[in-house]
Design a protein around this motif. Structure first.
Motif, PDB file in Angstrom:
ATOM      1  N   LEU A 165       0.831  -1.200   0.000  1.00 48.26           N
ATOM      2  CA  LEU A 165       0.000   0.000   0.000  1.00 48.26           C
ATOM      3  C   LEU A 165       0.864   1.248   0.000  1.00 48.26           C
ATOM      4  O   LEU A 165       0.574   2.218  -0.718  1.00 48.26           O
ATOM      5  CB  LEU A 165      -0.942  -0.002   1.206  1.00 48.26           C
ATOM      6  N   LEU A 166       1.917   1.229   0.773  1.00 45.95           N
ATOM      7  CA  LEU A 166       2.822   2.372   0.838  1.00 45.95           C
ATOM      8  C   LEU A 166       3.439   2.663  -0.527  1.00 45.95           C
ATOM      9  O   LEU A 166       3.526   3.822  -0.959  1.00 45.95           O
ATOM     10  CB  LEU A 166       3.917   2.091   1.868  1.00 45.95           C
ATOM     11  N   ASN A 167       3.835   1.616  -1.209  1.00 44.37           N
ATOM     12  CA  ASN A 167       4.405   1.767  -2.548  1.00 44.37           C
ATOM     13  C   ASN A 167       3.368   2.323  -3.524  1.00 44.37           C
ATOM     14  O   ASN A 167       3.674   3.202  -4.343  1.00 44.37           O
ATOM     15  CB  ASN A 167       4.923   0.422  -3.048  1.00 44.37           C
ATOM     16  N   GLU A 168       2.144   1.824  -3.424  1.00 46.38           N
ATOM     17  CA  GLU A 168       1.069   2.298  -4.304  1.00 46.38           C
ATOM     18  C   GLU A 168       0.783   3.780  -4.069  1.00 46.38           C
ATOM     19  O   GLU A 168       0.574   4.544  -5.017  1.00 46.38           O
ATOM     20  CB  GLU A 168      -0.194   1.466  -4.056  1.00 46.38           C
ATOM     21  N   MET A 169       0.780   4.185  -2.817  1.00 42.04           N
ATOM     22  CA  MET A 169       0.543   5.588  -2.483  1.00 42.04           C
ATOM     23  C   MET A 169       1.645   6.482  -3.043  1.00 42.04           C
ATOM     24  O   MET A 169       1.372   7.522  -3.665  1.00 42.04           O
ATOM     25  CB  MET A 169       0.451   5.741  -0.958  1.00 42.04           C
ATOM     26  N   ASN A 170       2.884   6.077  -2.850  1.00 40.25           N
ATOM     27  CA  ASN A 170       4.011   6.870  -3.341  1.00 40.25           C
ATOM     28  C   ASN A 170       4.042   6.939  -4.864  1.00 40.25           C
ATOM     29  O   ASN A 170       4.356   7.992  -5.441  1.00 40.25           O
ATOM     30  CB  ASN A 170       5.331   6.301  -2.816  1.00 40.25           C
ATOM     31  N   CYS A 171       3.697   5.835  -5.504  1.00 37.96           N
ATOM     32  CA  CYS A 171       3.662   5.803  -6.974  1.00 37.96           C
ATOM     33  C   CYS A 171       2.595   6.751  -7.515  1.00 37.96           C
ATOM     34  O   CYS A 171       2.811   7.448  -8.513  1.00 37.96           O
ATOM     35  CB  CYS A 171       3.402   4.384  -7.471  1.00 37.96           C
ATOM     36  N   PHE A 172       1.443   6.765  -6.860  1.00 34.87           N
ATOM     37  CA  PHE A 172       0.374   7.659  -7.308  1.00 34.87           C
ATOM     38  C   PHE A 172       0.803   9.118  -7.173  1.00 34.87           C
ATOM     39  O   PHE A 172       0.598   9.927  -8.087  1.00 34.87           O
ATOM     40  CB  PHE A 172      -0.912   7.418  -6.514  1.00 34.87           C
ATOM     41  N   ARG A 174       3.784  10.301  -7.182  1.00 36.66           N
ATOM     42  CA  ARG A 174       4.870  10.586  -8.121  1.00 36.66           C
ATOM     43  C   ARG A 174       4.369  10.672  -9.562  1.00 36.66           C
ATOM     44  O   ARG A 174       4.784  11.562 -10.323  1.00 36.66           O
ATOM     45  CB  ARG A 174       5.936   9.493  -8.014  1.00 36.66           C
ATOM     46  N   ASP A 175       3.478   9.766  -9.944  1.00 32.56           N
ATOM     47  CA  ASP A 175       3.130   9.609 -11.358  1.00 32.56           C
ATOM     48  C   ASP A 175       1.879  10.365 -11.797  1.00 32.56           C
ATOM     49  O   ASP A 175       1.729  10.653 -12.985  1.00 32.56           O
ATOM     50  CB  ASP A 175       2.935   8.125 -11.683  1.00 32.56           C
ATOM     51  N   SER A 176       0.972  10.664 -10.887  1.00 30.06           N
ATOM     52  CA  SER A 176      -0.338  11.178 -11.298  1.00 30.06           C
ATOM     53  C   SER A 176      -0.622  12.622 -10.923  1.00 30.06           C
ATOM     54  O   SER A 176      -1.302  13.327 -11.662  1.00 30.06           O
ATOM     55  CB  SER A 176      -1.449  10.287 -10.709  1.00 30.06           C
ATOM     56  N   TYR A 177      -0.117  13.060  -9.795  1.00 30.81           N
ATOM     57  CA  TYR A 177      -0.552  14.361  -9.271  1.00 30.81           C
ATOM     58  C   TYR A 177      -0.294  15.514 -10.239  1.00 30.81           C
ATOM     59  O   TYR A 177      -1.220  16.223 -10.652  1.00 30.81           O
ATOM     60  CB  TYR A 177       0.106  14.635  -7.924  1.00 30.81           C
ATOM     61  N   CYS A 178       0.949  15.728 -10.610  1.00 31.13           N
ATOM     62  CA  CYS A 178       1.298  16.879 -11.456  1.00 31.13           C
ATOM     63  C   CYS A 178       0.646  16.781 -12.822  1.00 31.13           C
ATOM     64  O   CYS A 178       0.082  17.760 -13.334  1.00 31.13           O
ATOM     65  CB  CYS A 178       2.814  16.988 -11.606  1.00 31.13           C
ATOM     66  N   ASP A 179       0.696  15.603 -13.418  1.00 24.26           N
ATOM     67  CA  ASP A 179       0.155  15.413 -14.762  1.00 24.26           C
ATOM     68  C   ASP A 179      -1.342  15.681 -14.793  1.00 24.26           C
ATOM     69  O   ASP A 179      -1.844  16.400 -15.667  1.00 24.26           O
ATOM     70  CB  ASP A 179       0.454  13.982 -15.234  1.00 24.26           C
TER      71      ASP A 179
END
Length: 198
Positions: A165-172, A174-179
């Motif tokens: 879950l921690l990895n999934e949160m960090n990936c989101f 990193r990958d989704s917020y700015c874009d």
């Protein structure tokens, strides 16, 4: 809960609702604004679009309720007794479980907001001119839900012990917020440009 009660409770000293619940409700509003635009625009694939938007609208309301429920459960877990080793083990397990439940809600809000944002430019292309402002509102609300969700993901990070879950949160984050934030802003600017030419 009535809107007036929700707003009053949100600003009160009650532990819930809080910002996470508000993010879920904002997501629901975003989808509903897009629904309004499509109901009157009647594109060829209207039924498919409405199903997509209705799912996100309902999800937002569910996340609003879940954020309140999981936070209250986490608070209860933190108040469990810890006098004996057995009690300490049980309390630790419950705190970790409920913390993961709390963290999963803003992650879901963020993912749904990103899904909606990714669809809005397409919806704008088939939107009738007098309802372009509703698509712009949908983009603004979806961006707000995304941003609020990301902040709530970040504040939950220290409490999550589940590595996946921690990895999934960090990936989101990193990958989704700015874009997705940029995409939402682009939709708003496109709407404003179209409105000037109506």
């Amino acid at each position: 809960m009535e809107l007036a009660d929700f707003s009053k409770d949100l600003g009160s000293d009650k532990p819930a609702p809080g910002g996470g619940a508000a993010a879920g409700f904002t997501l629901s509003l975003a989808a509903a604004c897009a629904q309004k635009a499509m109901v009157f625009s009647k594109p060829e694939n209207c039924e498919e679009i409405q199903d997509f938007l209705e799912n996100i609208r309902i999800n937002g309301l569910h996340f609003c309720a879940e954020d309140q429920r999981t936070f209250v459960e986490w608070q209860k877990a933190r108040k469990l007794p810890k006098d004996t080793d057995e009690q300490k083990r049980f309390r630790t397990a419950e705190v970790n479980r409920t913390a993961a439940d709390c963290a999963a809600v803003p992650l879901a809000v963020g993912k749904n907001a990103a899904l909606l944002i990714s669809k809005l430019e397409e919806l704008l292309s088939v939107c009738t001119a007098v309802l372009i402002s509703d698509i712009s509102c949908a983009a603004s609300f979806a961006a707000a839900a995304l941003q609020a969700a990301c902040v709530n993901i970040e504040i939950n990070l220290p409490y999550v012990k589940d590595a996946d879950l921690l990895n999934e949160m960090n990936c989101f984050l990193r990958d989704s917020y700015c874009d997705m934030s940029k995409k939402a802003n682009n939709v708003v600017e496109l709407c404003r440009s179209k409105i000037k030419n109506v």
